[in-house]
Design a protein around this motif. Structure first.
Motif, PDB file in Angstrom:
ATOM      1  N   ARG A  17      71.829  16.095  22.238  1.00 37.52           N
ATOM      2  CA  ARG A  17      73.114  15.374  22.255  1.00 37.52           C
ATOM      3  C   ARG A  17      72.877  14.061  22.988  1.00 37.52           C
ATOM      4  O   ARG A  17      72.428  14.047  24.134  1.00 37.52           O
ATOM      5  CB  ARG A  17      74.177  16.189  22.974  1.00 37.52           C
ATOM      6  CG  ARG A  17      75.521  15.483  23.122  1.00 37.52           C
ATOM      7  CD  ARG A  17      76.462  16.329  23.973  1.00 37.52           C
ATOM      8  NE  ARG A  17      77.746  15.699  24.180  1.00 37.52           N
ATOM      9  CZ  ARG A  17      78.825  15.913  23.439  1.00 37.52           C
ATOM     10  NH1 ARG A  17      78.765  16.765  22.434  1.00 37.52           N
ATOM     11  NH2 ARG A  17      79.960  15.294  23.701  1.00 37.52           N
ATOM     12  N   GLY A  47      78.792  13.635  15.080  1.00 38.71           N
ATOM     13  CA  GLY A  47      79.389  13.150  16.315  1.00 38.71           C
ATOM     14  C   GLY A  47      80.501  12.177  16.033  1.00 38.71           C
ATOM     15  O   GLY A  47      81.220  12.304  15.041  1.00 38.71           O
ATOM     16  N   GLU A  62      74.763  14.112  17.782  1.00 40.09           N
ATOM     17  CA  GLU A  62      73.966  15.323  17.916  1.00 40.09           C
ATOM     18  C   GLU A  62      73.114  15.488  16.680  1.00 40.09           C
ATOM     19  O   GLU A  62      73.573  15.251  15.561  1.00 40.09           O
ATOM     20  CB  GLU A  62      74.871  16.556  18.095  1.00 40.09           C
ATOM     21  CG  GLU A  62      75.610  16.544  19.396  1.00 40.09           C
ATOM     22  CD  GLU A  62      76.368  17.829  19.672  1.00 40.09           C
ATOM     23  OE1 GLU A  62      76.915  17.937  20.783  1.00 40.09           O
ATOM     24  OE2 GLU A  62      76.427  18.720  18.792  1.00 40.09           O
ATOM     25  N   TYR A  98      81.100  19.424  15.421  1.00 36.54           N
ATOM     26  CA  TYR A  98      81.316  18.219  14.624  1.00 36.54           C
ATOM     27  C   TYR A  98      80.927  18.500  13.180  1.00 36.54           C
ATOM     28  O   TYR A  98      79.821  18.969  12.911  1.00 36.54           O
ATOM     29  CB  TYR A  98      80.486  17.044  15.149  1.00 36.54           C
ATOM     30  CG  TYR A  98      80.692  16.774  16.615  1.00 36.54           C
ATOM     31  CD1 TYR A  98      81.906  16.335  17.079  1.00 36.54           C
ATOM     32  CD2 TYR A  98      79.673  16.984  17.524  1.00 36.54           C
ATOM     33  CE1 TYR A  98      82.108  16.084  18.438  1.00 36.54           C
ATOM     34  CE2 TYR A  98      79.862  16.740  18.883  1.00 36.54           C
ATOM     35  CZ  TYR A  98      81.086  16.302  19.324  1.00 36.54           C
ATOM     36  OH  TYR A  98      81.269  16.066  20.661  1.00 36.54           O
TER      37      TYR A  98
END
Length: 104
Positions: A17, A47, A62, A98
């Motif tokens: 991340r 993301g 990510e 996400y």
């Protein structure tokens, strides 16, 4: 024989991340939209990008480390809308949640 325990060879594929705080003239110039387009072009990134009241844009991505590195490099190159004065990044483990890369 067991595989080596070192993960250095897997680092480019390791899921990470990236949170990047982008400073400068980066609001009102399409910066978030271009960031989304770049993230989608790089591929395998999920993301978002969103504006903050203090003028910064927060970018959370990510995915594989190598692809997050590519996005970060793009944010720093100056090949972005507006004018980037600086980027501060934080690396962490993915949190998920996400569906794609969005604008917030």
């Amino acid at each position: 024989m067991n595989a080596p325990t070192s993960h250095s060879a897997d680092a480019p594929q390791q899921s990470v991340r990236l949170t990047a705080w982008v400073r400068g003239h980066v609001q009102g110039v399409g910066f978030r939209w271009y960031t989304r387009a770049r993230a989608l072009a790089i591929g395998e990134l999920r993301g978002f990008a969103r504006n903050h009241r203090d003028g910064r844009v927060e970018v959370v991505a990510e995915g594989p480390r190598e692809r997050c590195d590519r996005l970060l490099e793009w944010l720093r190159t100056g090949d972005t809308p507006g004018m980037v004065e600086g980027v501060t990044e934080i690396w962490d483990t993915p949190r998920g949640g996400y569906g794609d890369f969005s604008i917030r």
